[in-house]
Every structure is written in structure tokens, then in C-alpha cells.
Design a protein around this motif. Structure first.
Motif, short mmCIF file in Angstrom:
data_model
loop_
_atom_site.label_atom_id
_atom_site.label_comp_id
_atom_site.label_asym_id
_atom_site.label_seq_id
_atom_site.Cartn_x
_atom_site.Cartn_y
_atom_site.Cartn_z
N ALA A 96 9.99 -3.21 13.32
CA ALA A 96 9.25 -2.71 12.48
C ALA A 96 8.67 -3.72 11.48
CB ALA A 96 9.79 -1.71 11.76
N VAL A 97 7.31 -3.76 11.12
CA VAL A 97 6.82 -4.78 10.07
C VAL A 97 6.28 -3.63 9.06
CG1 VAL A 97 4.98 -6.33 9.83
CG2 VAL A 97 6.24 -6.37 11.95
N GLU A 98 6.82 -4.03 7.86
CA GLU A 98 6.52 -3.18 6.96
C GLU A 98 5.84 -3.81 5.78
OE1 GLU A 98 10.38 -2.08 5.23
OE2 GLU A 98 11.00 -0.63 6.85
N ALA A 99 4.68 -3.04 5.59
CA ALA A 99 3.59 -4.12 5.00
C ALA A 99 3.46 -3.23 3.64
CB ALA A 99 2.13 -4.27 5.72
N SER A 100 3.07 -3.97 2.58
CA SER A 100 2.79 -3.14 1.25
C SER A 100 1.95 -4.03 0.43
CB SER A 100 4.37 -3.04 0.37
OG SER A 100 5.03 -4.24 0.19
N PHE A 101 1.04 -3.47 -0.32
CA PHE A 101 0.24 -4.08 -1.15
C PHE A 101 0.35 -3.35 -2.84
CE2 PHE A 101 -3.89 -3.85 -3.63
CZ PHE A 101 -4.38 -5.40 -3.51
N TYR A 102 0.34 -4.31 -3.67
CA TYR A 102 0.45 -3.92 -5.04
C TYR A 102 -0.36 -4.54 -5.97
CZ TYR A 102 2.78 -2.66 -9.47
OH TYR A 102 3.03 -2.42 -10.67
N GLY A 103 -1.04 -3.83 -6.92
CA GLY A 103 -1.96 -4.57 -7.85
C GLY A 103 -1.88 -3.90 -9.33
#
Length: 204
Positions: A96-103
Motif C-alpha cells: 500500500a502506497v499512502e500519498a498525502s499532500f499538505y499546503g
């Protein structure tokens, strides 16, 4: 010497208990023995349960991130953004590749940058994650979220097999101070496109 208890032990001698006291003592010892047995059972079962959990979900890489600062076309708005990945291996051998973006987002006025969290007409974060394998095949994860104050977050989990992958994000932030000033050029000034963040993921 006086004492409030009549059952005083002298030189190791324990007086005989009355019949009703003996029954209560037997019950007390039986309960204590049962609780001890349960405690032993729990301590022997806990490591096995923990080991099973770890075997089902073993971390291979934690919190690898790529960061950057992005601007609106006229540089009156900006976002400090990061793309992160966390990879897990499951008990069946899949990943499982857990991607996250935060800005975090800001607007420029009067020679200084200010936190851009006043969303009179709404603020949004939209776009997609792309996970591209070395053979060129791609998998996408789409999202559209509202911002919480001047901050926004999005995430997606990819189910994959082994191999080399490249994770990227194409994200668009809309809304905030300049949109609140009116339509047209002001609204466009509040749009911050964010591209170019990428992470390489190697899975056995």
C-alpha cells in the motif's frame, strides 16, 4: 499494648479462623488464583497478537517528502506545499502506497505576506496523485477538498505490487483574500497551481 484487631499474630503463630471467616478466605484465594491465571494467559497471548499485527502491516518507508513553494500567475498568492509517501507491506505480500499532500497558503499586500485563511466565497484544494510504474502504466487518485483556514490536506492510498514507481501530484488551490476582493483578475490572483513535486518509490 492495645490494638483494634483481635487477630494479633505473635511470633509466627496464626490463630485459627472462625468457620465463616475460613469460607470467605477460601473464596478470596480462589478468586485471586483465577485472576492470576487470566493475567498469565493475557501476557502470553499479547505478543502473539502483536506479532500477527506487525506481520500484516510492516512499515517499509516512513514519511518521505518533497517540498516546494508555488505562486499564482502574478505572485500575489503563494502556497508552501509538500508531497509525502508512506509505504506498507501487507501479510499477503502486496503493498500500500499512502500519498498525502499538505499546503499552507498566503497572500501578498503592502510589502508583506499574510495568512490566507479568509474564505468568504469558499476555498478549495483539488487535483490528483499519479503513481507511474517504470513500464509507463499509471494509476490516479483524485480529490477535491475544502481548506481548513489557510491550510489544506489531501490523501490517497494505492494498492500495488513490487517494482519502481514515481509519485507526483497536480494540485490547484482556489479562493481566499484576492477572490474576496471581486471577480476577474482578483479571482485569478487567488489561484495557485502546484506541480513538480515527485517521489521515487522502490518496492521489492
Amino acid at each position: 499494648m492495645t490494638t483494634e484487631s483481635s487477630d494479633v499474630v505473635r511470633e509466627g503463630h496464626q490463630p485459627a479462623l472462625p468457620a465463616n471467616r475460613r469460607r470467605r478466605e477460601i473464596r478470596r484465594r480462589a478468586i485471586a488464583a483465577g485472576l492470576t491465571a487470566l493475567a498469565l494467559l493475557a501476557t502470553t497471548a499479547a505478543p502473539a497478537t502483536a506479532a500477527t499485527h506487525l506481520a500484516a502491516r510492516q512499515s517499509m518507508r516512513v514519511n518521505t517528502c518533497d517540498r516546494g513553494t508555488f505562486y499564482s500567475f502574478d505572485q500575489w498568492s503563494k502556497g508552501n506545499a509538500q508531497l509525502c509517501v508512506n509505504t506498507w507491506q501487507r501479510g499477503d505480500g502486496s503493498y500500500a502506497v499512502e500519498a498525502s499532500f499538505y499546503g499552507d497558503f498566503y497572500y501578498y499586500w503592502g510589502g508583506a505576506w499574510y495568512s490566507d485563511g479568509d474564505c468568504v466565497f469558499g476555498c478549495s484544494l483539488s487535483g490528483n496523485f499519479t503513481l507511474e510504474k517504470s513500464d509507463g502504466s499509471r494509476t490516479y487518485g483524485w480529490f477535491s477538498n475544502s481548506l481548513n483556514g489557510n491550510s489544506g490536506w489531501a490523501g490517497h492510498t494505492f494498492d500495488v505490487g513490487g517494482g519502481r514507481y514515481q509519485l507526483t501530484a497536480a494540485v490547484r488551490k482556489e479562493g481566499g483574500y484576492w477572490r474576496n476582493q471581486g471577480s476577474g483578475q482578483y479571482s485569478a490572483s487567488s489561484i495557485v497551481p502546484m506541480h513538480g513535486l515527485k517521489i521515487t518509490v522502490d518496492l521489492p
